[in-house]
Write a protein that holds these residues in place. Sequence first.
Motif, mmCIF file in Angstrom:
data_model
loop_
_atom_site.group_PDB
_atom_site.id
_atom_site.type_symbol
_atom_site.label_atom_id
_atom_site.label_comp_id
_atom_site.label_asym_id
_atom_site.label_seq_id
_atom_site.Cartn_x
_atom_site.Cartn_y
_atom_site.Cartn_z
ATOM 1 N N LEU A 1 16.022 15.312 0.154
ATOM 2 C CA LEU A 1 15.947 16.355 1.182
ATOM 3 C C LEU A 1 16.774 15.975 2.403
ATOM 4 O O LEU A 1 17.577 16.779 2.889
ATOM 5 N N ILE A 2 16.584 14.748 2.886
ATOM 6 C CA ILE A 2 17.267 14.370 4.130
ATOM 7 C C ILE A 2 18.752 14.137 3.895
ATOM 8 O O ILE A 2 19.522 14.022 4.843
ATOM 9 N N HIS B 1 0.856 -1.194 0.000
ATOM 10 C CA HIS B 1 0.000 0.000 0.000
ATOM 11 C C HIS B 1 0.889 1.241 0.000
ATOM 12 O O HIS B 1 1.074 1.902 1.016
ATOM 13 N N HIS B 2 1.461 1.523 -1.056
ATOM 14 C CA HIS B 2 2.322 2.675 -1.401
ATOM 15 C C HIS B 2 3.115 3.326 -0.264
ATOM 16 O O HIS B 2 4.212 3.765 -0.460
ATOM 17 N N GLY B 3 2.535 3.446 0.939
ATOM 18 C CA GLY B 3 3.277 4.015 2.067
ATOM 19 C C GLY B 3 3.651 5.475 1.891
ATOM 20 O O GLY B 3 4.547 5.972 2.566
ATOM 21 N N LEU B 4 2.958 6.175 1.005
ATOM 22 C CA LEU B 4 3.243 7.612 0.836
ATOM 23 C C LEU B 4 2.855 8.348 2.114
ATOM 24 O O LEU B 4 1.910 7.959 2.802
ATOM 25 N N PHE B 5 3.584 9.422 2.420
ATOM 26 C CA PHE B 5 3.256 10.217 3.598
ATOM 27 C C PHE B 5 2.062 11.114 3.267
ATOM 28 O O PHE B 5 2.181 11.991 2.418
ATOM 29 N N PRO B 6 0.941 10.929 3.956
ATOM 30 C CA PRO B 6 -0.244 11.725 3.608
ATOM 31 C C PRO B 6 -0.082 13.205 3.922
ATOM 32 O O PRO B 6 -0.834 14.023 3.418
ATOM 33 N N TRP B 7 0.902 13.534 4.770
ATOM 34 C CA TRP B 7 1.097 14.944 5.148
ATOM 35 C C TRP B 7 2.033 15.665 4.203
ATOM 36 O O TRP B 7 2.339 16.825 4.404
ATOM 37 N N LYS B 8 2.485 14.984 3.173
ATOM 38 C CA LYS B 8 3.352 15.645 2.196
ATOM 39 C C LYS B 8 2.698 15.570 0.817
ATOM 40 O O LYS B 8 1.980 14.617 0.516
ATOM 41 N N PHE C 1 11.808 13.278 -0.739
ATOM 42 C CA PHE C 1 12.171 13.035 0.652
ATOM 43 C C PHE C 1 13.606 12.528 0.822
ATOM 44 O O PHE C 1 14.376 13.053 1.619
ATOM 45 N N ARG D 1 9.479 7.760 -5.574
ATOM 46 C CA ARG D 1 10.145 8.168 -4.345
ATOM 47 C C ARG D 1 11.358 7.282 -4.052
ATOM 48 O O ARG D 1 12.368 7.746 -3.532
ATOM 49 N N VAL D 2 11.212 6.000 -4.393
ATOM 50 C CA VAL D 2 12.317 5.067 -4.177
ATOM 51 C C VAL D 2 13.390 5.255 -5.263
ATOM 52 O O VAL D 2 14.580 5.291 -4.985
ATOM 53 N N ARG E 1 -2.054 15.946 -3.029
ATOM 54 C CA ARG E 1 -1.796 15.089 -1.884
ATOM 55 C C ARG E 1 -2.028 13.641 -2.310
ATOM 56 O O ARG E 1 -2.810 13.375 -3.217
ATOM 57 N N ASP F 1 -3.803 11.261 -1.185
ATOM 58 C CA ASP F 1 -5.179 10.748 -1.198
ATOM 59 C C ASP F 1 -5.995 11.270 -2.377
ATOM 60 O O ASP F 1 -7.106 10.833 -2.603
#
Lengths: 251, 274
Positions: free
Chosen positions: B106-107, B88-95, B103, B151-152, B135, B137
């Motif tokens: 950035l880090i 389930h993709h695991g995307l951060f919903p707050w980003k 991500f 992202r990966v 977003r 969702d």
Amino acid sequence: MIRRRVVGAAAFVVIVVIWQVAAATRLYNPVLLPPPSSAIVALERLAANGTLANDLGASLGRYGVGFGIGCMAGVLVGFITSRVRLIGDAVEPLFHYLRSIPSVALIPAVIVLFGIGDGGKVAIVVWACFFPTWLNTFLGMREVRPEHIRTAQSLGASPIVVAFHVLLPSSLPYILAGVRTAIATGLFALAAGEMIGASAGIAFRIFQSYELFHTDAMIGYTLLIGAVALVADLIVVAITTRLAPWSIAAK
Amino acid sequence: MVDSSEVIGLGGVGVEFARPAGALTVLQGLDLTIHRGDFTCILGPSGSGKTTILNLIAGFIRPTHGSVVVEGRESPSPGRDRGYVFQHHGLFPWKSIAQNIEFGLLIRGVPRSERRAQVHRIAGAVGLGDFLDDRPDQLSGGMQQRAGLARVLVNEPEILLMDEPFSSLDAMTAQQMREFLARLLAPAPKTVVFVTHDVDEALFLADRVILLSERPGRVVLDERVQLARPRSEDIVGEKSYLQLRSLIYSHLFGRENAPASDSDNALRPSTAKD
């Protein structure tokens, strides 16, 4: 959204009108419970001689400091207790015990410890704001999906990056819900604290007006304290909508 | 294309999970070697420990027995050399999508302009160029998976670990995603370990198929898929495809002690191909 706001505001207006009409037609004795119009006149009188500003300043000062310290401590301790298993297991039952003690019941102990100055009143607000914020942060941090933590780790995140980019934003809706609860519990504690040994403050003035049978000022200040809570609540909701638009609390 | 150098080695691996009812042995005495540039599909019934193998390689868990070696390092911690794509993709919903994709950069302290360029490049490659400000969702399931993949990929991992990444998608989107993944990897094959319970998916994607037994998982079949690339849906008519497929099914259902009615319908032959 706009429709919801209009309906919400209309309910306020309807209640005020009913109250006002009931007083004007002497459905009850308005001397005991003056209508909003009398309350506003009383507030204007107290505003003119500086009492209102003095009371608001005293109350908001205690409340602001206590609320700020209590909420920040709640978030910090919530983070620690949820991530360090041993500490969490040790303090969770203790905190649940402490948080169920009504803040009013603590007032004698606070007076004994802190005296009747502002320190004691701030302390009791801190106490009242700490526990809801702690509890929600604690629960929110535990609800963080392991998948999100693992994703961050496999993208190269250090524990500090995980804390600030995953744990904190993920539990932010919970934290803000806790802060929202703390608005009410803190104000409750403030009112209780001002009942004893204060010389200024909104709740102090309510009780003083009651004792002097200034029921118009009493009602005016009672309405005012509700307005303070409402404004604070609206601010937190606005912050939630801005910081955590994905959260249910903001919808 | 495939050199035989070992990238990942599992030796005598056993994994037990503590439970109130007693330890659950998920893997036992598992030996497995993954080669560089190989697309390896791990097939197996539910609970056979497929995901556990990925978690071991990713460093999310450590083996109870035996050793896990990745690029010569024993039991490495999670790191960006091994990109993990979740079911389930695991995307951060707050980003936003762009923030999710960047991500890893950035880090690592990659400058903003460089991040932007990279995000645009990779988002273009996965067809999300117009959705960077959305977003997670707000995206469809297929787009969410592609964002998770982007992202990966932006981290340029040596190894891709994929845990049933298309199983929550509808059949058509899933097939589009398989073709998309195959095209994406064609110019520069990565070492991919792909977990699935879908035999046809494995045969479409893999260079090598490994079949696990039921718990505790052991390797019961280890076959190379000798089908030319690029592959299309037409492979289902090829003889080597059919042979391998029936070989896998005979191992899955033909075993002596196989349950008569398998409640795990995930491994039934998919009859409808769309």
